[in-house]
Design a protein around this motif. Structure first.
Motif, short mmCIF file in Angstrom:
data_model
loop_
_atom_site.label_atom_id
_atom_site.label_comp_id
_atom_site.label_asym_id
_atom_site.label_seq_id
_atom_site.Cartn_x
_atom_site.Cartn_y
_atom_site.Cartn_z
N LEU A 114 10.27 -7.45 8.76
CA LEU A 114 9.69 -6.82 7.58
C LEU A 114 10.78 -6.47 6.57
CD1 LEU A 114 6.97 -4.40 9.04
CD2 LEU A 114 6.66 -6.68 8.05
N ALA A 115 11.92 -5.98 7.05
CA ALA A 115 13.01 -5.59 6.15
C ALA A 115 13.59 -6.79 5.41
CB ALA A 115 14.10 -4.87 6.93
N ALA A 116 13.68 -7.93 6.10
CA ALA A 116 14.30 -9.12 5.51
C ALA A 116 13.32 -9.98 4.73
CB ALA A 116 14.96 -9.96 6.62
N SER A 117 12.03 -9.77 4.91
CA SER A 117 11.02 -10.62 4.29
C SER A 117 10.73 -10.17 2.86
CB SER A 117 9.74 -10.58 5.11
OG SER A 117 9.10 -9.32 4.98
N ARG A 118 9.80 -10.86 2.22
CA ARG A 118 9.39 -10.50 0.87
C ARG A 118 8.69 -9.15 0.83
NH1 ARG A 118 4.00 -14.21 -0.27
NH2 ARG A 118 3.02 -13.90 1.78
N TYR A 119 8.25 -8.67 2.00
CA TYR A 119 7.61 -7.35 2.05
C TYR A 119 8.61 -6.22 1.89
CZ TYR A 119 3.91 -10.17 4.24
OH TYR A 119 2.97 -11.12 4.52
N GLY A 120 9.90 -6.53 2.05
CA GLY A 120 10.92 -5.48 2.04
C GLY A 120 10.99 -4.70 0.74
N ARG A 121 10.58 -5.30 -0.38
CA ARG A 121 10.69 -4.58 -1.66
C ARG A 121 9.43 -3.83 -2.04
NH1 ARG A 121 9.13 -7.65 -6.22
NH2 ARG A 121 8.17 -9.66 -5.73
N ILE A 122 8.43 -3.83 -1.17
CA ILE A 122 7.22 -3.07 -1.44
C ILE A 122 7.52 -1.58 -1.32
CG2 ILE A 122 4.88 -2.54 -0.63
CD1 ILE A 122 4.68 -5.38 0.39
N PRO A 123 7.19 -0.78 -2.34
CA PRO A 123 7.45 0.66 -2.25
C PRO A 123 6.38 1.38 -1.45
CG PRO A 123 6.49 0.15 -4.37
CD PRO A 123 6.64 -1.16 -3.66
N LEU A 124 6.76 2.46 -0.80
CA LEU A 124 5.81 3.30 -0.08
C LEU A 124 5.26 4.34 -1.05
CD1 LEU A 124 7.85 3.69 3.22
CD2 LEU A 124 6.01 2.07 2.72
N GLY A 125 4.49 3.85 -1.99
CA GLY A 125 3.93 4.68 -3.06
C GLY A 125 3.55 3.77 -4.21
N GLY A 126 3.45 4.32 -5.42
CA GLY A 126 3.15 3.50 -6.59
C GLY A 126 4.30 2.56 -6.90
N ASP A 127 4.02 1.52 -7.69
CA ASP A 127 5.04 0.51 -7.98
C ASP A 127 6.29 1.10 -8.63
OD1 ASP A 127 3.53 -1.47 -6.91
OD2 ASP A 127 2.79 -2.29 -8.82
N ASP A 128 6.10 2.08 -9.50
CA ASP A 128 7.24 2.66 -10.23
C ASP A 128 7.61 4.04 -9.71
OD1 ASP A 128 7.32 0.42 -11.95
OD2 ASP A 128 5.72 1.26 -13.18
N GLU A 129 7.11 4.40 -8.54
CA GLU A 129 7.35 5.75 -8.02
C GLU A 129 8.77 5.88 -7.48
OE1 GLU A 129 5.10 8.95 -5.05
OE2 GLU A 129 4.27 6.95 -5.43
N GLU A 130 9.41 6.98 -7.84
CA GLU A 130 10.76 7.26 -7.35
C GLU A 130 10.69 7.93 -5.98
OE1 GLU A 130 13.71 6.54 -8.78
OE2 GLU A 130 12.64 5.45 -10.35
N PRO A 131 11.76 7.80 -5.16
CA PRO A 131 11.78 8.49 -3.86
C PRO A 131 11.58 9.99 -4.03
CG PRO A 131 13.54 6.88 -3.97
CD PRO A 131 12.94 6.95 -5.35
N GLU A 132 10.82 10.57 -3.13
CA GLU A 132 10.52 12.00 -3.21
C GLU A 132 11.77 12.84 -2.96
OE1 GLU A 132 7.40 15.26 -1.26
OE2 GLU A 132 7.53 13.23 -0.46
N PHE A 133 12.63 12.39 -2.06
CA PHE A 133 13.85 13.13 -1.72
C PHE A 133 15.08 12.33 -2.13
CE2 PHE A 133 10.72 14.69 1.36
CZ PHE A 133 10.86 16.06 1.22
N ARG A 134 16.11 13.03 -2.54
CA ARG A 134 17.39 12.38 -2.80
C ARG A 134 17.89 11.71 -1.53
NH1 ARG A 134 18.01 17.31 -5.52
NH2 ARG A 134 18.93 18.19 -3.63
#
Length: 583
Positions: free
Chosen positions: A105-125
């Motif tokens: 999953l990390a190396a595939s095309r799925y790796g760039r899918i965000p766990l949130g909205g497409d433009d959502e920033e990480p919740e934590f630094r």
């Protein structure tokens, strides 16, 4: 920040955790409906089926354990024999499959899918995220096995490998220990954590294990009897996995009291039960009084104490050996990885089967039983990360912590054993204190170690009970206090019963029941991987890529057919299309 604190106090990346513990709600994700909303003043709704079935079955187990311990012990041994004989291979194969799946999953095309909205920033630094991941990688397990496992494999290597106590045994000891504590366990956690995070933050579903099965079974079935059965199994896995940790903690505190001369030479069952009762009461008091800040403070102190303890042993112990072990252990791990991943009873008969039951299969079962707990934690703190960032962070950061911890404590123990002190003859729960008493201020260090285990016990029970409360109350992030207290008290009781079932070999009792209870959830995890893969194939980002690739390929075929190689592509809007102004 600890697991319990994050469960209570998830926060915005630029703001401190609020005292009320209200979590920031996930933003709506493209391709999914709005995320579940939970009003701060809304009382969570208990799922009577999930809570009722789980509670009745657990209470029946407790009654059985209290009224007929010998009967429960006999049944556990018989079931364990069947599980190991018929399914030991499945644990071995499944654990490695989870590693392969996570890396894929990390190396595939799925790796760039965000766990949130497409433009959502990480919740934590990133720094906070790494710190919390470090916190998740620490616990009673590292305290208990930090000395015991490398020392055991050095003195008694896996059957059919190398002579005990030899130089080659040192290599095997560190490789085997890292095999049990690095990529494999954290890949197991990553699979469940990723499924929960994607389902919750990307698709807007409830924060339940069962919700991640919606792409496979449909929303109706995942919310129906099938989903409820999955959540009940998740509660069972969490309950017995956490109880195993608490049982190990009680064994180690008992050994510390004995080593420090605070009790008689023999630590009996009664004292172990008293230790569990006292620490369980501490947890219940913290839950009832709401001293979240106190637990947070103690947990932060715990992390500092663990670091100080490790630094002390590093400075006053065989420092050069420990430093040499860092690259050597990594090299030995990768050299032996294929063989370690394929060990089954077929390669060593009854001796290998017994060894696997005590070590590898027990670990895989233990990690699997912890996946609802740790998975929900790492999911909650990883909102906004991409799948690749999530998997790389979850698998590598705690693995590095484990490498450092075992190089320090394992190196110290093996050095003492080589010097002529028979540390390996002590019980596993005594060996840590045997190492600490070998150094200056050994008595003080032993007290610090017992304090570390006790706080891990309290904060771990606190956090695990919150997860079970979440599963019992339809995915709420704020389960009610009575439900949390109920699961905490039951957890302590189960830990005591697991110790009693083991008789004179209490650790064996803990290991046996953990393997038995984790077996059904291992099947749940396999199906979960299938559901997650199906979910990712239909992700909006992936579908857009597919459409774009198809259009470009069609254009190239058309251009080549009509003009040969003498053409170029140009993007033009369809008639009536609106220009959004984006260059």
């Amino acid at each position: 920040m600890t697991i319990a604190d994050s469960a209570r106090n998830p926060s915005d990346k630029n703001q401190p955790a609020s005292d009320s513990g209200q979590a920031a709600q996930p933003a709506p994700a493209e391709g999914g409906g709005p995320p579940p909303h939970e009003s701060p003043g809304e009382r969570p709704n208990t799922d009577r089926v999930v809570f009722g079935v789980a509670a009745v079955l657990v209470l029946a187990f407790i009654v059985w354990g209290v009224t007929s311990t010998h009967s429960l012990s006999a049944v556990a041994k018989a079931v364990l024999k069947g599980v190991m004989y018929g399914g030991g291979w499945a644990f071995v194969l499944a654990a490695t499959s989870f590693v392969v799946f996570a890396l894929y999953l990390a190396a595939s095309r799925y790796g760039r899918i965000p766990l949130g909205g497409d433009d959502e920033e990480p919740e934590f630094r990133t720094s906070s995220w790494v710190a919390m991941m470090f916190s998740a990688g620490m616990g009673i397990g590292l305290m208990f096995f930090g000395v015991a496992e490398p020392l055991h494999h050095f003195s008694e290597p896996p059957p059919g490998t190398v002579p005990g106590g030899s130089d080659a045994a040192l290599d095997i000891a560190m490789a085997t220990t890292l095999f049990h504590w690095t990529l494999h366990p954290w890949a197991i956690y990553a699979v469940v954590g990723l499924a929960i995070a994607y389902s919750t933050f990307r698709k807007g579903r409830k924060q339940l294990i069962s919700s991640a099965f919606a792409p496979l079974f449909g929303s109706h079935r995942s919310d129906g009897p099938m989903g409820k059965a999955i959540d009940v199994l998740a509660i069972f896995a969490t309950l017995f996995g956490s109880a195993a940790s608490l049982g190990l903690g009680a064994l180690q505190i008992g050994a510390g009291l004995q080593a420090g001369g605070f009790t008689a030479q023999t630590v009996g069952k009664s004292l172990l039960v008293v230790i569990i009762v006292v620490l369980t009461i501490c947890f219940i008091v913290s839950a009832v009084t709401g001293v979240a800040k106190g637990i947070q403070w103690l947990s932060n102190v715990n992390m500092v104490l663990a670091g100080v303890l490790a630094l002390f042993i590093f400075v006053f112990g065989p420092t050069i050996l420990m430093l040499n072990l860092l690259p050597t252990a990594v090299g030995d791990y990768f050299r032996e990885l294929a063989e370690m991943s394929a060990r089954t009873a077929a390669s060593g008969g009854d001796a290998m089967q017994a060894w696997l039951s005590s070590w590898t299969v027990f670990y895989w079962a233990w990690w699997i039983s912890w996946t609802p707990f740790v998975g929900m934690f790492i999911a909650r703190i990883s909102r906004g990360r991409t799948i690749k960032q999530f998997i790389v962070g979850v698998m590598l950061i705690p693995s590095l912590v484990s490498l450092l911890w075992f190089a320090i404590f394992g190196g110290a123990a093996i050095s003492i054993q080589r010097s002529g002190v028979d540390l390996a003859s002590q019980t596993q729960e005594q060996q840590l204190f045997g190492v600490l008493n070998h150094y200056p201020l050994g008595g003080v260090l032993s007290v610090v170690a017992m304090l570390l285990v006790a706080i891990f016990f309290v904060s771990g029970a606190d956090a695990a009970s919150i997860v079970m409360g979440t599963l019992s109350q339809r995915g709420t992030i704020h389960p009610t206090r009575p439900v949390v207290i109920f699961w905490g008290a039951v957890m302590g009781t189960i830990a005591a019963i697991m110790l009693l079932v083991g008789g004179d070999e209490a650790l064996t009792g803990i290991q046996n029941i953990t393997i038995i209870m984790a077996a059904p959830f291992a099947l749940v995890m396999i199906v979960l991987c299938i559901a997650l893969n199906k979910d990712l194939r239909h992700d909006p980002l992936v579908q857009r890529d597919n459409r774009s690739k198809e259009k470009v390929e069609n254009a190239i075929v058309y251009g080549h057919t009509r003009y040969g190689d003498d053409f170029h592509l140009r993007v033009e809007p369809k008639p009536g299309a609106k220009d959004n102004g984006t260059p």
